[in-house]
Design a protein around this motif. Sequence first.
Motif, PDB file in Angstrom:
ATOM      1  N   GLY A  38       0.996  -0.946   0.683  1.00 19.81           N
ATOM      2  CA  GLY A  38      -0.293  -0.215   0.151  1.00 19.81           C
ATOM      3  C   GLY A  38       0.482   1.270  -0.240  1.00 19.81           C
ATOM      4  O   GLY A  38       0.636   2.352  -0.972  1.00 19.81           O
ATOM      5  N   SER A  39       1.900   1.489   0.865  1.00 16.06           N
ATOM      6  CA  SER A  39       2.157   2.447   0.872  1.00 16.06           C
ATOM      7  C   SER A  39       3.692   2.356  -0.464  1.00 16.06           C
ATOM      8  O   SER A  39       4.368   3.661  -1.038  1.00 16.06           O
ATOM      9  CB  SER A  39       3.744   2.185   2.448  1.00 16.06           C
ATOM     10  OG  SER A  39       5.117   1.213   1.911  1.00 16.06           O
ATOM     11  N   SER A  40       3.502   1.594  -1.793  1.00 15.52           N
ATOM     12  CA  SER A  40       4.668   1.876  -2.499  1.00 15.52           C
ATOM     13  C   SER A  40       3.802   1.966  -3.526  1.00 15.52           C
ATOM     14  O   SER A  40       4.158   2.618  -4.487  1.00 15.52           O
ATOM     15  CB  SER A  40       5.314   0.286  -3.155  1.00 15.52           C
ATOM     16  OG  SER A  40       5.797  -0.136  -1.781  1.00 15.52           O
ATOM     17  N   ILE A  41       2.240   2.403  -3.373  1.00 14.00           N
ATOM     18  CA  ILE A  41       1.843   2.750  -4.583  1.00 14.00           C
ATOM     19  C   ILE A  41       1.432   4.269  -4.687  1.00 14.00           C
ATOM     20  O   ILE A  41       1.089   4.539  -3.820  1.00 14.00           O
ATOM     21  CB  ILE A  41       0.817   1.498  -4.680  1.00 14.00           C
ATOM     22  CG1 ILE A  41       1.435   0.342  -5.230  1.00 14.00           C
ATOM     23  CG2 ILE A  41      -0.674   3.140  -5.813  1.00 14.00           C
ATOM     24  CD1 ILE A  41      -0.657  -0.680  -5.452  1.00 14.00           C
ATOM     25  N   GLY A  42       1.191   4.712  -6.014  1.00 13.92           N
ATOM     26  CA  GLY A  42       0.867   6.031  -5.746  1.00 13.92           C
ATOM     27  C   GLY A  42       1.592   7.003  -7.057  1.00 13.92           C
ATOM     28  O   GLY A  42       2.008   6.835  -8.031  1.00 13.92           O
ATOM     29  N   PRO A  43       0.715   8.332  -7.259  1.00 16.80           N
ATOM     30  CA  PRO A  43       0.414   8.898  -8.694  1.00 16.80           C
ATOM     31  C   PRO A  43       1.813   9.570  -8.982  1.00 16.80           C
ATOM     32  O   PRO A  43       2.832   9.215  -9.787  1.00 16.80           O
ATOM     33  CB  PRO A  43      -0.202   9.365  -8.761  1.00 16.80           C
ATOM     34  CG  PRO A  43      -0.439  10.073  -7.146  1.00 16.80           C
ATOM     35  CD  PRO A  43      -0.301   8.448  -6.595  1.00 16.80           C
ATOM     36  N   ALA A  44       2.681   9.334  -6.928  1.00 19.23           N
ATOM     37  CA  ALA A  44       3.842  10.812  -7.441  1.00 19.23           C
ATOM     38  C   ALA A  44       4.787  10.204  -6.620  1.00 19.23           C
ATOM     39  O   ALA A  44       4.208   9.567  -5.583  1.00 19.23           O
ATOM     40  CB  ALA A  44       3.092  12.194  -7.155  1.00 19.23           C
TER      41      ALA A  44
END
Length: 155
Positions: A38-44
Amino acid sequence: MSSLATGSEQASPARGPLRDGVWFTGAAAVLLAAIVFGSSIGPAGPDWWRVPLELLNRLPLIDFDSGVTDGEWAIVWKIRMPRVILGGLVGGMLSIAGAAYQGVFRNPLVDPYLLGAAAGAGLGATIGLTIGRSATSGWPIDPVPAIAFVFAVAT
């Protein structure tokens, strides 16, 4: 006396500390994997594969270059990680509420619609959205979740 065992005397599956430890270890591993994922995924921010390396790098006595800058780490630590922790807390609270419902009614298929709590919360949210918006426009927080909660408890 008969030599046949009754239903209450039949052997039940082994439920000892070893089996409980395996379940606990498995649950902890899944929780840790969910937090890292969960902490690895994101747009930035950093690439998804650099975040686990940086999390390892932040452990004591481990030092290597993961390629994550301070700005990217701030995105992970201050934006993504609170989102992941809050999601875990909300999921845990929902599971406790569901287990409480199932325990009280002794029914594994029970849901919040049984007593009308979900309908009451929906009515409270609707009233909060339609009537209370102009009255609460200057408030620092959104009152709709609080109104929905009060109506759910009232029903």
